[in-house]
Motif scaffolding. Structure first.
Motif, PDB file in Angstrom:
ATOM      1  N   LYS A 136       2.432  -3.211  -9.595  1.00 53.64           N
ATOM      2  CA  LYS A 136       1.347  -3.211  -8.596  1.00 53.64           C
ATOM      3  C   LYS A 136       0.444  -4.437  -8.696  1.00 53.64           C
ATOM      4  N   THR A 137       1.027  -5.565  -9.070  1.00 50.95           N
ATOM      5  CA  THR A 137       0.252  -6.806  -9.112  1.00 50.95           C
ATOM      6  C   THR A 137       0.262  -7.439  -7.716  1.00 50.95           C
ATOM      7  N   THR A 138      -0.890  -7.924  -7.304  1.00 50.96           N
ATOM      8  CA  THR A 138      -0.976  -8.639  -6.032  1.00 50.96           C
ATOM      9  C   THR A 138       0.072  -9.758  -6.007  1.00 50.96           C
ATOM     10  N   SER A 139       0.876  -9.830  -4.952  1.00 53.34           N
ATOM     11  CA  SER A 139       1.941 -10.822  -4.907  1.00 53.34           C
ATOM     12  C   SER A 139       1.940 -11.575  -3.595  1.00 53.34           C
ATOM     13  N   ILE A 140       2.173 -12.871  -3.689  1.00 56.79           N
ATOM     14  CA  ILE A 140       2.338 -13.689  -2.484  1.00 56.79           C
ATOM     15  C   ILE A 140       3.714 -14.332  -2.575  1.00 56.79           C
ATOM     16  N   TYR A 141       4.514 -14.133  -1.558  1.00 59.19           N
ATOM     17  CA  TYR A 141       5.928 -14.471  -1.608  1.00 59.19           C
ATOM     18  C   TYR A 141       6.238 -15.367  -0.415  1.00 59.19           C
ATOM     19  N   VAL A 142       6.800 -16.530  -0.682  1.00 61.26           N
ATOM     20  CA  VAL A 142       7.129 -17.456   0.407  1.00 61.26           C
ATOM     21  C   VAL A 142       8.625 -17.426   0.666  1.00 61.26           C
ATOM     22  N   THR A 143       9.015 -17.345   1.922  1.00 62.66           N
ATOM     23  CA  THR A 143      10.435 -17.389   2.261  1.00 62.66           C
ATOM     24  C   THR A 143      10.596 -17.903   3.684  1.00 62.66           C
ATOM     25  N   HIS A 144      11.798 -18.399   4.006  1.00 60.56           N
ATOM     26  CA  HIS A 144      12.058 -18.749   5.397  1.00 60.56           C
ATOM     27  C   HIS A 144      12.967 -17.701   6.027  1.00 60.56           C
ATOM     28  N   ASP A 145      13.327 -16.701   5.215  1.00 59.67           N
ATOM     29  CA  ASP A 145      14.299 -15.714   5.658  1.00 59.67           C
ATOM     30  C   ASP A 145      13.552 -14.492   6.187  1.00 59.67           C
ATOM     31  N   GLN A 146      13.657 -14.250   7.489  1.00 61.83           N
ATOM     32  CA  GLN A 146      12.851 -13.166   8.063  1.00 61.83           C
ATOM     33  C   GLN A 146      13.320 -11.786   7.593  1.00 61.83           C
ATOM     34  N   ILE A 147      14.607 -11.668   7.219  1.00 63.61           N
ATOM     35  CA  ILE A 147      15.075 -10.363   6.721  1.00 63.61           C
ATOM     36  C   ILE A 147      14.411 -10.066   5.380  1.00 63.61           C
ATOM     37  N   GLU A 148      14.333 -11.096   4.510  1.00 66.20           N
ATOM     38  CA  GLU A 148      13.636 -10.927   3.234  1.00 66.20           C
ATOM     39  C   GLU A 148      12.193 -10.496   3.493  1.00 66.20           C
ATOM     40  N   ALA A 149      11.558 -11.169   4.439  1.00 69.82           N
ATOM     41  CA  ALA A 149      10.167 -10.845   4.761  1.00 69.82           C
ATOM     42  C   ALA A 149      10.046  -9.399   5.235  1.00 69.82           C
ATOM     43  N   MET A 150      10.920  -9.005   6.151  1.00 76.17           N
ATOM     44  CA  MET A 150      10.838  -7.657   6.727  1.00 76.17           C
ATOM     45  C   MET A 150      11.048  -6.591   5.658  1.00 76.17           C
ATOM     46  N   THR A 151      12.018  -6.817   4.761  1.00 77.93           N
ATOM     47  CA  THR A 151      12.376  -5.767   3.814  1.00 77.93           C
ATOM     48  C   THR A 151      11.383  -5.666   2.655  1.00 77.93           C
ATOM     49  N   MET A 152      10.743  -6.774   2.273  1.00 79.32           N
ATOM     50  CA  MET A 152       9.936  -6.742   1.058  1.00 79.32           C
ATOM     51  C   MET A 152       8.453  -6.559   1.294  1.00 79.32           C
ATOM     52  N   ALA A 153       7.955  -7.008   2.442  1.00 77.66           N
ATOM     53  CA  ALA A 153       6.507  -7.162   2.589  1.00 77.66           C
ATOM     54  C   ALA A 153       5.777  -5.864   2.869  1.00 77.66           C
ATOM     55  N   ASP A 154       4.538  -5.759   2.330  1.00 78.67           N
ATOM     56  CA  ASP A 154       3.584  -4.801   2.860  1.00 78.67           C
ATOM     57  C   ASP A 154       3.044  -5.371   4.167  1.00 78.67           C
TER      58      ASP A 154
END
Lengths: 357, 104
Positions: free
Chosen positions: A184-202
């Protein structure tokens, strides 16, 4: 753990401004994904939060502290790099304990923390190996272990999965998400892959050319894209976008294309009669029908097993449909497609902004 | 690729809490060892050819009309041994390069 806030942040290299004033507020414990095409400024923004790039204007806060002038090591953050950036001349154990050693932690403490992180990541049997003796996925895990031992306020990930093969990427994606749910650590994740973004992000921050296009949960972005860019960027295969003129007559609304096709709209719609618009419908919101609907000519059929992708021509424009039923689509044949009216998106053709009823 | 990796290592080390001096001593210098070894070996071998007198003295044999080839070859072989030894020792250091910690 801590919140992160980015306020009116700009980045200039000489006369060139690459980030044009960005505001993002990240509450404690959230997993935020910055996504956008190459060169949109997402990595630069992350490196500014990390302290590896100077902030030209604006404020970045971690917790309640303004960190603009604080060096990276005192920001209480840990970063995972795209190409791992493991130290090749150190074993896994030394790599993971390096930051604690620099902070002059006691050897017993270092051992304990490294053991614990290794256990979480399943690296215990590999602790005495060198990076060159590990597989890609294992190296990526060591890079994460190096971040975990610090027990930082914020995790920063810079495209950590881009170097892995497709199968491993999917697996590591799930692992990172599970890890976040555990720590539960605050995380900032950079990607160019929208599937990665959709599946992982709050929450997802969509960036383009140094500005934020939209911030929202994955489904908000998918269901209500704020503009043409977000609509086109989120979703795979991409949304179908067709230019036309909005027509309103009594209860009936439709979009007339140049080729003379009438695209159906629901009874309630935004915009005025005669307005130039872009009609957007996602491939999965088209249903094959008998007789009624848009007449299209099938060009390419791609069966993926679960779904069938059909690329077809609608009077000069290409349109894609995704269907879960296995119908015998044959290239060259005619097909009628019915858009789900409540799933149609309308955008102003000039500004690209979504029209809201 | 090299600058990119060095930048990433520097970034990682900075976040880990190392100052510039420590980044060079603990990260860059150990990583450069194979290259430094290679340069050192070349420098040594080149200077052996030019400067070390016994090797240069071999040329004296060639000045006379009746060159004693047997002596020339025997001395040559003996004097070739030290550079060869140096080469093989340094080669071991050079190929012990580190790999695999970054992917480019």
């Amino acid at each position: 753990m801590a919140s992160v806030s980015v306020e009116a942040v700009r980045k200039t290299y000489g006369a060139l401004e690459v980030i044009h004033g960005i505001d993002i507020a990240i509450p404690d414990g959230e997993f935020v994904v910055l996504v956008g095409p190459s060169g949109c400024g997402k990595s630069t923004l992350l490196r500014m939060i990390a302290g590896l790039e100077a902030i030209s204007a604006g404020t970045i806060r971690i917790g309640d502290t303004v960190v603009n002038e604080i060096p990276p090591k005192d920001r209480d953050i840990a970063m995972v790099f795209q190409n791992y950036a493991l130290y090749p001349h150190m074993t896994v154990r030394e790599n993971m304990g390096f930051s604690l050693k620099l902070r002059k932690a006691e050897q017993a403490v270092i051992n304990e923390r490294v053991q614990k992180a290794a256990q979480i990541l399943g690296l215990t049997p590999l602790l005495d190996r060198y990076p060159k003796q590990l597989s890609g996925g294992q190296r990526q895990r060591v890079a994460m272990g190096r971040a975990i031992v610090r027990n930082p306020q914020v995790f920063l990930f810079d495209e950590p999965l881009s170097n892995l093969d497709a199968k491993l990427r999917v697996q590591m994606r799930t692992e990172i998400k599970a890890l976040h749910q555990q720590l539960k650590t605050t995380s900032i994740y950079v990607t160019h892959d929208q599937i990665e973004a959709m599946t992982m992000a709050d929450r997802i921050v969509v960036m383009h050319d140094g500005i934020v296009e939209q911030i929202g949960t994955p489904l908000e972005l998918y269901d209500n894209p704020a503009n043409l860019f977000v609509a086109g960027f989120i979703g795979s295969p991409a949304i179908n976008l067709i230019r036309g003129v909005l027509r309103r007559s009594g209860n009936r609304n439709w979009v007339a294309t140049e080729a003379g096709i009438d695209l159906p709209l629901g009874e309630v719609t935004a915009g005025r009669d005669g307005q130039e618009v872009v009609y957007g419908i996602r491939p999965e919101h088209l249903t094959p029908s008998n007789g009624s609907g848009l007449p299209v000519k099938v060009e390419v059929v791609e069966p993926t097993g679960a779904n069938t992708f059909v690329y077809a021509e609608l009077s000069g424009a290409q349109i894609c449909g995704v269907f879960s039923e296995r119908q015998g689509f044959t290239p060259g044949s005619m097909l009628h497609l019915l858009p789900q009216l409540d799933r149609v998106h309308l955008f102003d053709a000039e500004t690209g902004q979504r029209l809201v009823a | 690729m090299l600058t990119n990796s060095l930048m990433n290592w520097s970034g990682a080390a900075k976040i880990d809490g190392a100052n510039s001096f420590r980044i060079i001593r603990l990260i860059h210098l150990p990583l450069m060892m194979p290259a430094l070894m290679a340069i050192g070996a070349y420098a040594l071998l080149l200077s052996a050819d030019r400067e070390i007198t016994p090797a240069a003295a071999l040329r004296l044999f060639l000045t006379t009309d009746d060159t004693p080839f047997n002596v020339l070859m025997a001395t040559g072989a003996i004097y070739a041994l030290p550079p060869a030894a140096v080469y093989y020792i340094f080669k071991r250091c050079m190929v012990r390069a580190h790999g695999g910690a970054v992917r480019s």
